[in-house]
Design a protein around this motif. Structure first.
Motif, PDB file in Angstrom:
ATOM      1  N   ARG A 100       2.723 -32.662 -43.479  1.00  0.00           N
ATOM      2  CA  ARG A 100       3.308 -33.212 -42.252  1.00  0.00           C
ATOM      3  C   ARG A 100       4.765 -32.846 -42.047  1.00  0.00           C
ATOM      4  O   ARG A 100       5.553 -33.629 -41.551  1.00  0.00           O
ATOM      5  CB  ARG A 100       3.167 -34.731 -42.266  1.00  0.00           C
ATOM      6  N   PHE A 101       5.149 -31.658 -42.478  1.00  0.00           N
ATOM      7  CA  PHE A 101       6.524 -31.232 -42.242  1.00  0.00           C
ATOM      8  C   PHE A 101       6.711 -30.911 -40.761  1.00  0.00           C
ATOM      9  O   PHE A 101       5.815 -30.377 -40.118  1.00  0.00           O
ATOM     10  CB  PHE A 101       6.847 -29.979 -43.060  1.00  0.00           C
ATOM     11  N   ALA A 102       7.906 -31.222 -40.249  1.00  0.00           N
ATOM     12  CA  ALA A 102       8.189 -30.912 -38.846  1.00  0.00           C
ATOM     13  C   ALA A 102       8.524 -29.434 -38.705  1.00  0.00           C
ATOM     14  O   ALA A 102       9.000 -28.805 -39.648  1.00  0.00           O
ATOM     15  CB  ALA A 102       9.350 -31.759 -38.357  1.00  0.00           C
ATOM     16  N   ALA A 103       8.289 -28.900 -37.526  1.00  0.00           N
ATOM     17  CA  ALA A 103       8.651 -27.504 -37.253  1.00  0.00           C
ATOM     18  C   ALA A 103      10.164 -27.380 -37.258  1.00  0.00           C
ATOM     19  O   ALA A 103      10.867 -28.318 -36.885  1.00  0.00           O
ATOM     20  CB  ALA A 103       8.099 -27.086 -35.903  1.00  0.00           C
ATOM     21  N   PRO A 104      10.688 -26.228 -37.701  1.00  0.00           N
ATOM     22  CA  PRO A 104      12.140 -26.038 -37.674  1.00  0.00           C
ATOM     23  C   PRO A 104      12.665 -26.074 -36.239  1.00  0.00           C
ATOM     24  O   PRO A 104      11.958 -25.695 -35.306  1.00  0.00           O
ATOM     25  CB  PRO A 104      12.340 -24.650 -38.285  1.00  0.00           C
ATOM     26  N   LYS A 105      13.897 -26.537 -36.104  1.00  0.00           N
ATOM     27  CA  LYS A 105      14.510 -26.631 -34.774  1.00  0.00           C
ATOM     28  C   LYS A 105      15.462 -25.450 -34.562  1.00  0.00           C
ATOM     29  O   LYS A 105      16.104 -24.997 -35.500  1.00  0.00           O
ATOM     30  CB  LYS A 105      15.316 -27.933 -34.669  1.00  0.00           C
ATOM     31  N   ALA A 106      15.534 -25.014 -33.326  1.00  0.00           N
ATOM     32  CA  ALA A 106      16.465 -23.932 -33.002  1.00  0.00           C
ATOM     33  C   ALA A 106      17.451 -24.422 -31.948  1.00  0.00           C
ATOM     34  O   ALA A 106      17.163 -25.363 -31.214  1.00  0.00           O
ATOM     35  CB  ALA A 106      15.705 -22.718 -32.483  1.00  0.00           C
ATOM     36  N   ALA A 107      18.583 -23.755 -31.908  1.00  0.00           N
ATOM     37  CA  ALA A 107      19.577 -24.098 -30.885  1.00  0.00           C
ATOM     38  C   ALA A 107      19.005 -23.792 -29.507  1.00  0.00           C
ATOM     39  O   ALA A 107      18.223 -22.871 -29.335  1.00  0.00           O
ATOM     40  CB  ALA A 107      20.854 -23.301 -31.117  1.00  0.00           C
ATOM     41  N   GLU A 108      19.417 -24.580 -28.514  1.00  0.00           N
ATOM     42  CA  GLU A 108      18.944 -24.400 -27.135  1.00  0.00           C
ATOM     43  C   GLU A 108      19.301 -23.008 -26.623  1.00  0.00           C
ATOM     44  O   GLU A 108      20.347 -22.451 -26.964  1.00  0.00           O
ATOM     45  CB  GLU A 108      19.608 -25.437 -26.231  1.00  0.00           C
ATOM     46  N   GLU A 109      18.432 -22.457 -25.799  1.00  0.00           N
ATOM     47  CA  GLU A 109      18.711 -21.159 -25.179  1.00  0.00           C
ATOM     48  C   GLU A 109      18.391 -21.271 -23.695  1.00  0.00           C
ATOM     49  O   GLU A 109      17.394 -20.750 -23.213  1.00  0.00           O
ATOM     50  CB  GLU A 109      17.865 -20.057 -25.822  1.00  0.00           C
ATOM     51  N   PRO A 110      19.249 -21.965 -22.947  1.00  0.00           N
ATOM     52  CA  PRO A 110      18.935 -22.180 -21.536  1.00  0.00           C
ATOM     53  C   PRO A 110      18.984 -20.874 -20.755  1.00  0.00           C
ATOM     54  O   PRO A 110      19.792 -20.000 -21.062  1.00  0.00           O
ATOM     55  CB  PRO A 110      20.045 -23.138 -21.060  1.00  0.00           C
ATOM     56  N   SER A 111      18.103 -20.718 -19.800  1.00  0.00           N
ATOM     57  CA  SER A 111      18.112 -19.493 -19.012  1.00  0.00           C
ATOM     58  C   SER A 111      17.555 -19.753 -17.624  1.00  0.00           C
ATOM     59  O   SER A 111      16.929 -20.777 -17.377  1.00  0.00           O
ATOM     60  CB  SER A 111      17.299 -18.405 -19.704  1.00  0.00           C
ATOM     61  N   GLU A 112      17.839 -18.838 -16.777  1.00  0.00           N
ATOM     62  CA  GLU A 112      17.377 -18.901 -15.390  1.00  0.00           C
ATOM     63  C   GLU A 112      16.014 -18.189 -15.304  1.00  0.00           C
ATOM     64  O   GLU A 112      15.803 -17.215 -16.024  1.00  0.00           O
ATOM     65  CB  GLU A 112      18.381 -18.167 -14.513  1.00  0.00           C
ATOM     66  N   PRO A 113      15.122 -18.619 -14.430  1.00  0.00           N
ATOM     67  CA  PRO A 113      13.816 -17.952 -14.345  1.00  0.00           C
ATOM     68  C   PRO A 113      13.954 -16.465 -14.013  1.00  0.00           C
ATOM     69  O   PRO A 113      14.878 -16.078 -13.282  1.00  0.00           O
ATOM     70  CB  PRO A 113      13.110 -18.687 -13.201  1.00  0.00           C
ATOM     71  N   MET A 114      13.056 -15.688 -14.536  1.00  0.00           N
ATOM     72  CA  MET A 114      13.050 -14.260 -14.208  1.00  0.00           C
ATOM     73  C   MET A 114      12.409 -14.064 -12.836  1.00  0.00           C
ATOM     74  O   MET A 114      11.780 -14.972 -12.307  1.00  0.00           O
ATOM     75  CB  MET A 114      12.299 -13.452 -15.275  1.00  0.00           C
ATOM     76  N   ALA A 115      12.615 -12.895 -12.256  1.00  0.00           N
ATOM     77  CA  ALA A 115      12.000 -12.583 -10.958  1.00  0.00           C
ATOM     78  C   ALA A 115      11.170 -11.322 -11.104  1.00  0.00           C
ATOM     79  O   ALA A 115      11.708 -10.282 -11.471  1.00  0.00           O
ATOM     80  CB  ALA A 115      13.090 -12.362  -9.912  1.00  0.00           C
ATOM     81  N   PRO A 116       9.868 -11.426 -10.903  1.00  0.00           N
ATOM     82  CA  PRO A 116       9.043 -10.222 -11.075  1.00  0.00           C
ATOM     83  C   PRO A 116       9.462  -9.114 -10.107  1.00  0.00           C
ATOM     84  O   PRO A 116       9.657  -9.372  -8.929  1.00  0.00           O
ATOM     85  CB  PRO A 116       7.622 -10.706 -10.791  1.00  0.00           C
ATOM     86  N   VAL A 117       9.624  -7.927 -10.667  1.00  0.00           N
ATOM     87  CA  VAL A 117       9.969  -6.763  -9.832  1.00  0.00           C
ATOM     88  C   VAL A 117       9.100  -5.610 -10.299  1.00  0.00           C
ATOM     89  O   VAL A 117       9.110  -5.257 -11.476  1.00  0.00           O
ATOM     90  CB  VAL A 117      11.463  -6.398 -10.008  1.00  0.00           C
ATOM     91  N   TRP A 118       8.292  -5.063  -9.401  1.00  0.00           N
ATOM     92  CA  TRP A 118       7.384  -3.980  -9.816  1.00  0.00           C
ATOM     93  C   TRP A 118       7.822  -2.642  -9.255  1.00  0.00           C
ATOM     94  O   TRP A 118       7.298  -1.614  -9.611  1.00  0.00           O
ATOM     95  CB  TRP A 118       5.944  -4.310  -9.397  1.00  0.00           C
TER      96      TRP A 118
END
Lengths: 107, 191, 1003
Positions: C491-509
């Motif tokens: 029952r070990f918890a998953a390791p935590k990582a620092a937040e990595e906030p980002s803006e949504p990507m925009a699909p471009v083809w």
């Protein structure tokens, strides 16, 4: 590559230990049979999509022939059983129905 | 005329991270019959001193042994010179029942693979879980060794006995030798 | 220009310089470099030419997705084409050459295709090379063959060796990034037997490059700690340089371990193919960055943004001094910042999104980087390397707003999870709108032998996009796999990582959105196969609606990279052209291997002497020592003849025939099948197997028998001896021994399982030697022992006893028409017995003979040979063997089939002898030609030659053949067509050419 369990020696082995032998539970028709009967024995195969009964031989092992009930779509194996029967045993049919509710063997 | 009898590779040996040897001639009898029958078991015991082994089991003692080959077949092992006499003894003991006892000593080649890496030598060639948890003493495994059928079991802690057909003895020896080549230890089964 | 930086390079060892050559030029790199990194460090931007247009190409990526940087690696016996520079570890003395150009990489004549590109669109070959028809063979095909292929095929035999290894585990984790490490840890802690494999030589994947922070420490440190923890676990095995090549049915997976690619000549197996059986498989295979489609996106210097970052951080290599970053997502900002930190210039970040306010964007602005939003690249300037980019509005048609000088472009079109291994065995995908990618649908996983799901994805391979999400997903995957394999996760918890906030990507083809045709035909989708946006659009216009058809028509994704970079972009363009949604168009099929694996690894140990088993008789060594000319018979080697010094093989054969007919010959017949059949029902069983009656055979006697399959066709023949009341010994053909043994077992096990019969294959237990010829009896008498006189041992009898002191079973059977004994002794004494015979036979001029003399002598006697006179369509009746078919038996295998109207018809091709009028030898297999033609305009044929030899005994050519109504046409002269289109006339005669009365064998 499939894994199968030989019902004689109990080995669970990979496909390269075994040799496939075509449709199971064919009825042999010999001299005196009609052309239609003989054709059904020698050539007509159900070739079913889905639940199928096959003959296999433990070629690189104990050498025994056995039968496998298996699905040709998902490749799952419902069970293997000895070759000295003319139709699938009850427990095999039950194992198939457990995973394929409503399944009925083709005529 | 056993002095004229030669084993397929005359005791060839090679060594890498395991030692591979052609183990010379060994008396082997294919014995088919009803393994559950008391008379059958008695005949086997009389010839080898061993009980009929369970499914996929092998017993060896004092240069003799019995291996389970299939539900109606045993491999009876005796010294090579005693094989014909053993066939005769079995045939006599089992007369009247449905059985088959034939000398197959010369149709076989026997090898030993010795050393800490022996399991990995076989695991390069046979589609079998050779970890100690899965395969231990007293078990026999008939399987595929590269492109030929073979059977093997543990004759000691780090010694495998392997049986194959005589005609492919050189092929089997070469397979084992190249797989045991020094430096090519995999380090998976023995870490 | 690209160059080595003074700082950074976490994977290289600057203390250890390595020398290598590229196109003969001596260059230097460091230990830890990939070939690609070392080439860039030496400003080798141009590394190859594209397949169709011979465009100059540079390094695009930093991993296994690389489409361009393929080289011929090594020389001579270690030359291997199409090796990716990005996954080739640099070693001292490495030699590489670039591919697909003439005369040189810098100046390539094939580049003319580039100028003609407008006229070479998708389907060009299909459309052009159809007419005129004759030109295909003489003009088009030779031309295409000349142009085909990228690298050079090696000419020498491979100097390396390879092997397989079978491994059985509870949980296989594929991918050694932070997700794989965490999944392996979670599964390992549960007690499962875990194998963790990673294709690269190092662990940790992208996280250390991207600056992730895990459990409050840099990812690099977390990776080190986790590796240490894993190494301490007895039940966990870690392997790097090992790629998960494929996932197959029932938990089967292939691991491709590159054991010695980086240390050639080390005498280790070069590659090891792991054949893994896992209860559960975790694919932690990460994600691949997508290129953006803008004009000139293939010019050397345009690279994936993550790759640019990799080269700087991992290898201390800068792809350029001035790098323009173009993106539709936040991640590429990390590249810009990374370049800036390395002291390099980033003139501009071009972001298609109209407004970007995320922390990464803010950081970029703070670092003094100009960010242009809502913009795109109209085109890249430069030819063999980037010199600048032209800026435009993404929403527009490509009018140039501004030109920016630069020598590199870092592009990012978003990330696609590596779903290959998930998909190989049937895992299904769903379209993720937010990230514009396909990701695994956990509800539709590949299923195993019990119908259970057996693959689970972890980390970015699942579609997780931040380090925190990746670790949580991987931890859950590792635990789920362990649980499914029968273990209880801790029952070990998953390791935590620092937040990595980002803006949504925009699909471009496509960039810009309304690009003109001129721009679209310079936008590369598939870099290796030269497929552009305009090609896919053309395919759609021409009616290709299925993505699978479009793939084959345009060759999109069909190169050695299998479209790792091009597939999603290509199908997005197709969907747009068809006016459909991307998920509706779907993906092409992902097939193993993930990247190409060596043929050597597939073959494993099977090469040279052990390419396949060679079966040897106990007398093989003697034959070899006495100059045998070999003939393969199944896996056996049999002496064809024993030529003496100064003698041709043909002369030897003739000598052996004549010596055997006149004096005495010796044949190693050990390969003949010998199957013992025993039991109360053995006679009844053999009556079913053979066409003739075997149950009535008397003990001590032999009978020739025929076996048919249930279709009525002849399958084997041989002599059966009755050993005792309930035991028979069946001889089969050499090639048929194993097959007939299995055939017997099959009927006994699956049809007549209540019959009391046991069979055993004793083929190899005995050496069998034929002593043949008028002096055969004298030889055996001189050997001494049992009485072999006509009275005691008549023709077709057998007896057991001592011969020259050997335990022997002697059969008086003949396949030559001569007085003949076949003697079986235990195989271990076979050689001694053969030598004893040679010794006593010398006085009678005895000589060994081979299989060709055997064949000639049997043909002279009109004996059939399975495989010559039979071909799987011949019934015994065709061969005049009615005498061997019991009329009394109600049933035997094949009897019902032989009663079918077309089998029962006398109007069939039947066996006859053939004698050419001029005495010549008929060509083998030639046909009897009749008058006129058949419905297909071919010459009418009414027979064919099945066996044909020069008979030294008769001094002329003899043959057997099957001829329409043959036996009724005795004496008729018919003509046979020969390979040189002439005709040979032959007379139909009785097939027995020699000793018709059979007196010689019965003396």
């Amino acid at each position: 590559m499939l894994i199968l369990t030989c019902p004689y020696c109990g080995v669970t082995g990979e496909e390269t230990e075994f040799a496939a032998g075509g449709e199971a539970h064919l009825k042999r028709f010999g001299p005196g049979s009609s052309d239609a009967e003989f054709e059904s024995y020698l050539f007509a195969r159900k070739n079913e999509k889905g639940v199928t009964f096959e003959r296999w031989r433990h070629a690189n092992g104990c050498g025994k022939w056995f039968h496998a009930a298996r699905c040709t779509v998902t490749l799952e194996v419902f069970g293997t059983y000895k070759a000295q029967v003319t139709e699938p045993p009850k427990e095999i049919l039950a194992a198939i129905r457990k995973r394929r509710p409503g399944w009925e063997p083709a005529a | 005329m056993s002095d004229r009898a030669v084993s397929p590779l005359a005791g060839a040996e090679s060594s890498g991270f395991a030692k591979v040897s052609e183990a010379g001639l060994r008396g082997m009898i294919t014995l088919r019959g009803d393994l559950a029958d008391a008379g059958f078991a008695g005949a086997v015991k009389a010839v080898t001193g061993c009980d009929v082994p369970g499914r996929r089991e092998v017993v060896e003692q004092g240069g003799k042994g019995v291996a389970w080959m299939s539900p109606d077949e045993l491999l009876v092992m005796v010294p090579h010179a005693e094989a014909e006499a053993a066939v005769a003894q079995l045939s006599q003991a089992l007369a009247g029942s449905h059985f088959l006892a034939v000398n197959v000593s010369d149709a076989r080649a026997v090898f030993t693979i010795e050393g800490a890496g022996a399991r990995e030598v076989l695991a390069k060639l046979a589609p079998v879980d050779l970890s100690p948890e899965a395969f231990g003493a007293g078990q026999i495994r008939r399987t595929r060794l590269a492109q030929v059928p073979a059977a093997f079991w543990l004759s000691g802690e780090e010694v495998f006995t392997l049986v194959a057909f005589r005609s492919v003895a050189q092929y089997v020896f070469d397979l084992l030798t190249v797989s045991a080549k020094a430096g090519s230890e995999v380090g998976f089964l023995a870490r | 220009m690209s160059t080595r930086l003074a700082t950074q390079g976490r994977l290289i060892n600057r203390d250890k310089r390595l020398e290598f050559t590229f196109n003969g030029k001596r260059l230097q790199g460091y230990e830890g470099d990939t070939l690609a990194a070392a080439l860039l460090a030496n400003d080798q931007m141009l590394v190859g030419r594209s397949f169709k247009y011979h465009r100059p190409r540079g390094i695009l990526a930093s991993g296994s997705e690389e489409p361009n940087a393929l080289v011929n690696l090594g020389e001579g016996a270690r030359l291997e084409p199409n090796q990716r520079a990005t996954t080739t570890e640099l070693f001292h003395g490495l030699t590489a050459t670039s591919q697909n150009h003439f005369p040189s990489l810098e100046f390539d004549i094939g580049e003319i295709n580039n100028s003609l590109a407008r006229f070479l669109p998708a389907g060009f070959y299909y459309k052009t090379f159809i007419h005129p028809r004759f030109a295909w063979k003489h003009v088009f095909e030779p031309f295409i063959r000349q142009s085909a292929g990228l690298g050079k095929a090696p000419k020498e035999a491979d100097a390396d060796r390879y092997e397989h290894f079978y491994a059985f585990v509870d949980v296989l984790v594929i991918g050694g990034g932070v997700a794989g490490l965490q999944a392996a840890r979670a599964a390992g802690e549960a007690g499962a037997r875990v194998l963790l494999i990673e294709q690269e030589p190092h662990w940790g994947g992208r996280a250390p490059v991207d600056g992730a922070v895990i459990e409050g420490k840099p990812a690099e440190d977390w990776v080190k700690d986790t590796l240490q923890a894993l190494e301490a676990m007895e039940n966990v095995t870690l392997r790097n340089r090992m790629m998960g090549a494929g996932v197959y049915d029932h938990g089967y997976a292939l691991g491709y371990e590159r054991v010695a690619d980086h240390i050639p000549g080390s005498d280790l197996p070069r590659h090891r193919l792991w054949r893994i059986r896992a209860k559960q498989i975790v694919t932690a295979t990460g994600a691949i960055e997508r290129p953006l489609s803008f004009a000139g996106n293939d010019i050397p210097g345009v690279m994936l943004a993550t790759a640019v970052r990799d080269y700087v951080v991992n290898y201390g290599v800068s792809p350029g001094d001035r790098t323009v970053v173009v993106t539709n997502n936040d991640d590429a900002y990390r590249t810009a910042l990374c370049l800036k930190r390395a002291g390099l210039d980033v003139p501009m970040i071009v972001d298609v999104r109209p407004l970007v306010t995320s922390p990464l964007a803010t950081e970029a602005l703070q670092a003094g980087i100009r960010v242009e939003t809502g913009k795109g690249i109209a085109k890249v300037k430069g030819r063999k390397r980037v010199t600048g980019v032209a800026l435009c509005l993404q929403a527009g048609e490509g009018s140039v707003i501004e030109e920016v000088k630069c020598d590199a472009v870092a592009m990012s079109g978003g990330f696609s999870p590596v779903v290959h291994l998930w998909s190989h065995c049937g895992g299904k995908l769903i379209w993720d709108e937010a990230n514009a990618h396909f990701r695994p649908d956990p509800a539709r996983a590949p299923t195993g032998a019990q119908g259970e799901a057996f693959v689970v994805t972890a980390g970015m391979a699942s579609g997780a996009m931040t380090t925190g999400e990746v670790l949580a997903d991987a931890d859950a995957a590792g635990k789920a796999a362990a649980r499914a394999a029968g273990f209880t996760p801790r029952r070990f918890a998953a390791p935590k990582a620092a937040e990595e906030p980002s803006e949504p990507m925009a699909p471009v083809w496509m960039m810009p959105q309304g690009a003109s045709y001129d721009l679209r035909m310079k936008m590369w989708l598939d870099f290796q196969n030269d497929v552009k946006v305009s090609d896919v659009q053309l395919a759609a216009r021409e009616g290709y609606e299925s993505v699978e058809h479009t793939k084959r028509y345009t060759t999109l994704g069909m190169a050695t990279d299998q479209g790792k970079l091009s597939n999603i972009n290509g199908l997005a363009v197709l969907a747009d052209a068809l006016g459909e949604d991307i998920p509706q168009v779907g993906t092409t099929t992902f097939r193993p291997p993930y990247t190409p694996i060596s043929m050597g690894a597939i073959a494993g140990e099977a090469r040279g002497e052990i390419f396949q088993p060679l079966r040897r008789t106990p007398i093989h060594g003697w034959h070899e020592a006495h100059g045998a000319h070999w003939e393969p018979v199944g896996h056996w080697r049999r002496p064809y003849a024993y030529p003496k010094a100064g003698e041709t093989v043909e002369e030897a054969v003739h000598r052996e025939v004549l010596n055997t007919r006149r004096r005495v010959g010796l044949l190693d017949a050990s390969t003949l099948g010998k199957i013992v059949v025993k039991g109360p029902d053995a006679g009844r069983f053999l009556d079913m197997l053979y066409t003739n009656m075997m149950s009535t055979l008397k003990v001590g006697r032999c009978r020739y028998g025929l076996m048919c399959n249930e279709n009525g066709f002849l399958s084997d023949d041989g002599v059966v001896a009755r050993i005792d009341e309930d035991t028979w010994l069946c001889h089969t053909t050499s090639g048929g021994a194993d097959r007939i043994h299995q055939w017997m077992e099959e009927w006994l096990q699956t049809e007549w399982w209540d019959w009391k019969v046991y069979v055993a294959n004793l083929t190899e237990q005995y050496a069998q030697i034929a002593v043949v010829g008028p002096d055969a009896r004298h030889v055996l008498e001189r050997l001494g022992g049992m009485d072999v006189s006509k009275e005691t041992l008549p023709f077709m009898g057998w007896q057991e006893g001592k011969l020259g002191g050997f335990d022997a079973r002697v059969f008086r059977i003949s396949f030559s028409g001569e007085l003949s004994y076949e003697i079986a002794v235990p195989a271990s004494q076979g050689l001694a017995f053969w030598e004893a015979l040679m010794e006593v036979g010398e006085a009678y001029g005895m000589q060994p003979y081979g299989t060709e003399a055997l064949h000639i002598m049997r043909a002279e006697k009109g004996f059939i040979m399975i495989g010559d006179e039979t071909d799987g369509t011949v019934i015994p009746q065709d061969l005049g063997l009615h005498w061997a078919i019991s009329k009394k038996k109600e049933d035997y295998l094949g009897k019902r089939a032989q009663a079918r109207s077309f089998m029962d018809n006398p109007d069939r091709w039947q066996l006859v002898g053939l004698e050419t009028l001029d005495g010549s030898v008929l060509p083998d297999g030639c046909y009897a030609i009749g008058e006129g033609t058949n419905a297909n305009g071919q010459a009418e044929m009414f027979g064919r030659v099945t066996s044909t030899y020069y008979s030294p005994t008769l001094g002329r050519g003899i043959a057997m053949g099957l001829v329409h109504n043959g036996p009724q046409r005795m004496g008729e002269v018919i003509r046979f067509g020969t390979p040189d289109k002439s005709f040979v006339e032959a007379r139909i005669v009785d097939p027995v050419f020699y000793d018709k009365e059979g007196e010689k064998q019965n003396v």
